[in-house]
Design a protein around this motif. Sequence first.
Motif, mmCIF file in Angstrom:
data_model
loop_
_atom_site.group_PDB
_atom_site.id
_atom_site.type_symbol
_atom_site.label_atom_id
_atom_site.label_comp_id
_atom_site.label_asym_id
_atom_site.label_seq_id
_atom_site.Cartn_x
_atom_site.Cartn_y
_atom_site.Cartn_z
ATOM 1 N N MET A 84 0.828 -1.206 0.000
ATOM 2 C CA MET A 84 0.000 0.000 0.000
ATOM 3 C C MET A 84 0.866 1.260 0.000
ATOM 4 S SD MET A 84 -3.013 1.197 -0.260
ATOM 5 C CE MET A 84 -4.011 -0.243 -0.001
ATOM 6 N N ILE A 85 1.958 1.248 0.750
ATOM 7 C CA ILE A 85 2.874 2.390 0.760
ATOM 8 C C ILE A 85 3.430 2.623 -0.647
ATOM 9 C CG2 ILE A 85 5.139 3.183 1.577
ATOM 10 C CD1 ILE A 85 4.427 1.848 4.291
ATOM 11 N N ALA A 86 3.823 1.551 -1.313
ATOM 12 C CA ALA A 86 4.355 1.668 -2.672
ATOM 13 C C ALA A 86 3.295 2.215 -3.637
ATOM 14 C CB ALA A 86 4.868 0.309 -3.157
ATOM 15 N N ARG A 87 2.050 1.762 -3.484
ATOM 16 C CA ARG A 87 0.969 2.255 -4.356
ATOM 17 C C ARG A 87 0.716 3.740 -4.124
ATOM 18 N NH1 ARG A 87 -4.157 -1.287 -3.759
ATOM 19 N NH2 ARG A 87 -4.850 0.069 -5.448
ATOM 20 N N TRP A 88 0.693 4.164 -2.865
ATOM 21 C CA TRP A 88 0.491 5.581 -2.562
ATOM 22 C C TRP A 88 1.661 6.417 -3.065
ATOM 23 C CZ3 TRP A 88 -3.489 8.447 -1.780
ATOM 24 C CH2 TRP A 88 -4.637 7.911 -1.217
ATOM 25 N N ARG A 89 2.881 5.921 -2.870
ATOM 26 C CA ARG A 89 4.062 6.661 -3.341
ATOM 27 C C ARG A 89 3.972 6.868 -4.857
ATOM 28 N NH1 ARG A 89 8.061 4.017 -0.814
ATOM 29 N NH2 ARG A 89 8.023 5.588 0.813
ATOM 30 N N HIS A 90 3.646 5.805 -5.578
ATOM 31 C CA HIS A 90 3.505 5.920 -7.031
ATOM 32 C C HIS A 90 2.395 6.919 -7.387
ATOM 33 C CE1 HIS A 90 3.383 4.892 -11.253
ATOM 34 N NE2 HIS A 90 2.077 4.722 -11.127
ATOM 35 N N TYR A 92 1.145 9.504 -5.589
ATOM 36 C CA TYR A 92 1.420 10.925 -5.349
ATOM 37 C C TYR A 92 2.537 11.442 -6.242
ATOM 38 C CZ TYR A 92 5.367 10.270 -1.991
ATOM 39 O OH TYR A 92 6.550 9.950 -1.377
ATOM 40 N N LEU A 93 3.477 10.591 -6.634
ATOM 41 C CA LEU A 93 4.524 11.039 -7.556
ATOM 42 C C LEU A 93 3.995 11.220 -8.976
ATOM 43 C CD1 LEU A 93 7.544 8.880 -6.319
ATOM 44 C CD2 LEU A 93 7.183 11.354 -5.986
ATOM 45 N N SER A 94 2.875 10.575 -9.282
ATOM 46 C CA SER A 94 2.281 10.643 -10.616
ATOM 47 C C SER A 94 1.148 11.658 -10.714
ATOM 48 C CB SER A 94 1.731 9.258 -11.008
ATOM 49 O OG SER A 94 2.736 8.296 -10.954
ATOM 50 N N THR A 95 0.834 12.315 -9.627
ATOM 51 C CA THR A 95 -0.295 13.244 -9.590
ATOM 52 C C THR A 95 0.201 14.677 -9.737
ATOM 53 O OG1 THR A 95 -1.537 11.754 -8.164
ATOM 54 C CG2 THR A 95 -2.253 14.049 -8.214
ATOM 55 N N ALA A 96 -0.464 15.440 -10.586
ATOM 56 C CA ALA A 96 -0.105 16.849 -10.773
ATOM 57 C C ALA A 96 -0.279 17.626 -9.477
ATOM 58 C CB ALA A 96 -0.967 17.451 -11.870
ATOM 59 N N HIS A 97 0.619 18.571 -9.237
ATOM 60 C CA HIS A 97 0.556 19.396 -8.032
ATOM 61 C C HIS A 97 -0.811 20.075 -7.936
ATOM 62 C CE1 HIS A 97 1.911 21.925 -4.769
ATOM 63 N NE2 HIS A 97 1.449 22.975 -5.421
ATOM 64 N N GLY A 98 -1.407 19.990 -6.767
ATOM 65 C CA GLY A 98 -2.705 20.609 -6.532
ATOM 66 C C GLY A 98 -3.889 19.703 -6.812
ATOM 67 N N SER A 99 -3.653 18.587 -7.446
ATOM 68 C CA SER A 99 -4.736 17.648 -7.739
ATOM 69 C C SER A 99 -4.834 16.625 -6.610
ATOM 70 C CB SER A 99 -4.468 16.906 -9.043
ATOM 71 O OG SER A 99 -4.425 17.813 -10.117
ATOM 72 N N PRO A 100 -6.031 16.093 -6.363
ATOM 73 C CA PRO A 100 -6.172 15.071 -5.337
ATOM 74 C C PRO A 100 -5.418 13.791 -5.718
ATOM 75 C CG PRO A 100 -8.323 15.833 -6.091
ATOM 76 C CD PRO A 100 -7.287 16.452 -6.971
#
Length: 103
Positions: A84-90, A92-100
């Motif tokens: 789950m930590i790895a999935r969340w890390r991926h 948030y690193l793949s999400t544009a700044h300011g987006s959920p």
Amino acid sequence: MTSPDLPPAESQFSAPWHAQAFALCLALHEAGIFEWSEFSDALGVELAASAVATDDEYYQCYIDALTRLLGTKQHLDQPQLNQMIARWRHAYLSTAHGSPVTI
């Protein structure tokens, strides 16, 4: 079962995730997963091992203490947590700044 003292109504958490960490911990305590004194002791160990200077660092200790406590009580599967930590890390690193961030 003793419950923690809640923060005064006028106090605020510095970030939404701080409030979520507190709420999660309180809900697990109220569900009987652990005694508040057990969490308090675990948090004390984490804080003693850290140089906490910010609210984020304090609540990271909060999460670390909760994670460790749940692991010792066998309510946490470490391989699942790591996944789950790895999935969340991926996420948030793949999400544009300011987006959920979502998984």
